[in-house]
Design a protein around this motif. Structure first.
Motif, mmCIF file in Angstrom:
data_model
loop_
_atom_site.group_PDB
_atom_site.id
_atom_site.type_symbol
_atom_site.label_atom_id
_atom_site.label_comp_id
_atom_site.label_asym_id
_atom_site.label_seq_id
_atom_site.Cartn_x
_atom_site.Cartn_y
_atom_site.Cartn_z
ATOM 1 N N ARG A 116 2.152 4.189 -5.246
ATOM 2 C CA ARG A 116 2.359 5.238 -6.242
ATOM 3 C C ARG A 116 3.812 5.312 -6.706
ATOM 4 O O ARG A 116 4.084 5.610 -7.874
ATOM 5 C CB ARG A 116 1.876 6.579 -5.703
ATOM 6 N N SER A 150 3.198 9.197 -8.905
ATOM 7 C CA SER A 150 3.292 10.446 -8.141
ATOM 8 C C SER A 150 4.030 11.484 -8.975
ATOM 9 O O SER A 150 4.822 11.139 -9.861
ATOM 10 C CB SER A 150 4.052 10.191 -6.839
ATOM 11 N N ARG A 193 0.814 -1.211 0.000
ATOM 12 C CA ARG A 193 0.000 0.000 0.000
ATOM 13 C C ARG A 193 0.855 1.271 0.000
ATOM 14 O O ARG A 193 0.629 2.187 -0.791
ATOM 15 C CB ARG A 193 -0.945 0.007 1.201
ATOM 16 N N ALA A 194 1.874 1.303 0.861
ATOM 17 C CA ALA A 194 2.688 2.514 1.007
ATOM 18 C C ALA A 194 3.467 2.834 -0.261
ATOM 19 O O ALA A 194 3.739 4.004 -0.543
ATOM 20 C CB ALA A 194 3.628 2.370 2.191
ATOM 21 N N GLU A 233 2.972 15.672 -3.903
ATOM 22 C CA GLU A 233 1.661 15.537 -3.260
ATOM 23 C C GLU A 233 1.850 15.356 -1.755
ATOM 24 O O GLU A 233 2.730 14.594 -1.322
ATOM 25 C CB GLU A 233 0.906 14.324 -3.810
ATOM 26 N N PRO A 234 1.048 16.040 -0.935
ATOM 27 C CA PRO A 234 1.231 15.957 0.522
ATOM 28 C C PRO A 234 1.276 14.534 1.052
ATOM 29 O O PRO A 234 2.085 14.220 1.937
ATOM 30 C CB PRO A 234 0.021 16.721 1.066
ATOM 31 N N GLU A 235 0.454 13.665 0.492
ATOM 32 C CA GLU A 235 0.414 12.294 1.008
ATOM 33 C C GLU A 235 1.647 11.483 0.618
ATOM 34 O O GLU A 235 1.877 10.386 1.151
ATOM 35 C CB GLU A 235 -0.849 11.579 0.514
ATOM 36 N N GLU A 236 2.470 12.006 -0.308
ATOM 37 C CA GLU A 236 3.659 11.289 -0.753
ATOM 38 C C GLU A 236 4.940 11.846 -0.151
ATOM 39 O O GLU A 236 6.022 11.282 -0.350
ATOM 40 C CB GLU A 236 3.759 11.342 -2.285
ATOM 41 N N ARG A 237 4.847 12.951 0.596
ATOM 42 C CA ARG A 237 6.068 13.598 1.096
ATOM 43 C C ARG A 237 6.807 12.739 2.106
ATOM 44 O O ARG A 237 8.044 12.696 2.121
ATOM 45 C CB ARG A 237 5.718 14.967 1.689
ATOM 46 N N GLN A 263 6.949 9.513 2.221
ATOM 47 C CA GLN A 263 7.623 8.450 1.482
ATOM 48 C C GLN A 263 8.901 8.970 0.846
ATOM 49 O O GLN A 263 9.950 8.301 0.879
ATOM 50 C CB GLN A 263 6.682 7.884 0.419
#
Length: 287
Positions: free
Chosen positions: A65, A277, A61-62, A212-216, A218
């Motif tokens: 992208r 991403s 899941r993590a 993207e904020p949700e990818e920062r 990572q």
């Protein structure tokens, strides 16, 4: 470009090359079809054992992208090579080849090309040994070019048979973040000396705050891991900045290929969140 551990003649590929190969395999194993790229050969080359999916960096899941970005960039480069080969281009250079498997997976296309895999001597010798162990061998048109990227790697590439008077496709994916801005500019300048009709496809990392904020999180974890392994990320670019660098190097035309374009091209209609991403995007530069 790949580094490695161990002695200089037998150095295994570094963690980045291995991780890319595993993400490509994870796309096939974890994501439902249609698959953007089917590459489980890199997993066989990496020889990491049966528990590889238990690694923290293989969390399905993590990494959804980021692995989409990895397979999208590879598919884009291979689609470009196929398109240009149809126009008569017969030279393909893979800079920082790592565990790339194009020549083995696409023998039909590779047979129409002279393919140059450019990498450090130790990891490249390790890869050649693994190919032999797997019974895959080396296709006739594949040239391994062992180089010191701090030295005259371009001269070694020309000595290996690259003809600068004929067009070529040069792919440099997952490389620019490990180079200084000056080294990136130097690479661009060298590729821009190739014959008219040559094409460079390269990836670049956006700055963390431009992801993207949700990818920062990572991306920052990847930066931390790269630094800890001795291969820190050195360069980040916004699209206008890297296009300007390529134009200054002598390319006549440059184009930013954003994540949205890759999504539309390769991931349209998916509802499972598998899409690239904008952390790592593509630049296409024409000589």
């Amino acid at each position: 470009m790949t580094g490695g551990t161990g002695g200089p003649e037998t150095a295994a590929p570094d963690h980045t090359a291995v991780r890319v190969a595993l993400w490509r395999a994870l796309h096939v194993r974890a994501d439902p079809p249609p698959h953007v790229l089917r590459d489980e050969l890199g997993l066989r080359l990496a020889d990491v054992g049966d528990d590889w999916r238990d690694r923290p960096d293989m969390d399905e899941r993590a990494t959804r992208r980021v692995r989409a970005s990895i397979v999208a960039r590879a598919r884009f480069a291979e689609d470009l090579v196929e398109e240009r080969a149809g126009q008569g281009v017969d030279q393909y250079v893979v800079l920082g080849a790592g565990l790339d498997t194009f020549a083995q997976r696409r023998p039909d296309l590779a047979a129409r090309l002279r393919v140059f895999e450019v990498d450090r001597p130790g990891p490249q010798a390790w890869k050649r040994r693994r190919l032999a162990e797997l019974g895959l061998g080396v296709p006739e048109g594949l040239r391994f070019v062992p180089v010191d990227f701090e030295g005259d790697w371009w001269g070694r590439l020309l000595a290996a048979g690259l003809d600068p008077g004929r067009p070529a496709v040069v792919a440099s994916t997952g490389v620019t973040m490990y180079l200084t801005r000056d080294a990136v500019a130097d690479t661009f300048r060298r590729v821009a000396t190739l014959a008219a009709g040559s094409t460079l496809v390269t990836t670049f990392l956006r700055p963390p705050d431009d992801v993207e904020p949700e990818e920062r999180a990572q991306l920052r974890a990847a930066m931390k891991g790269a630094r800890a392994s001795g291969t820190p990320f050195l360069s980040f670019f916004g699209p206008p900045e890297i296009r300007a660098l390529a134009a200054e190097a002598g390319f006549r035309d440059t184009r930013h290929v954003p994540a949205e374009e890759l999504t539309e091209r390769y991931f349209a209609g998916r509802t499972d969140g598998v899409r690239p991403s904008r952390g790592e995007e593509l630049l296409l530069a024409e000589v």
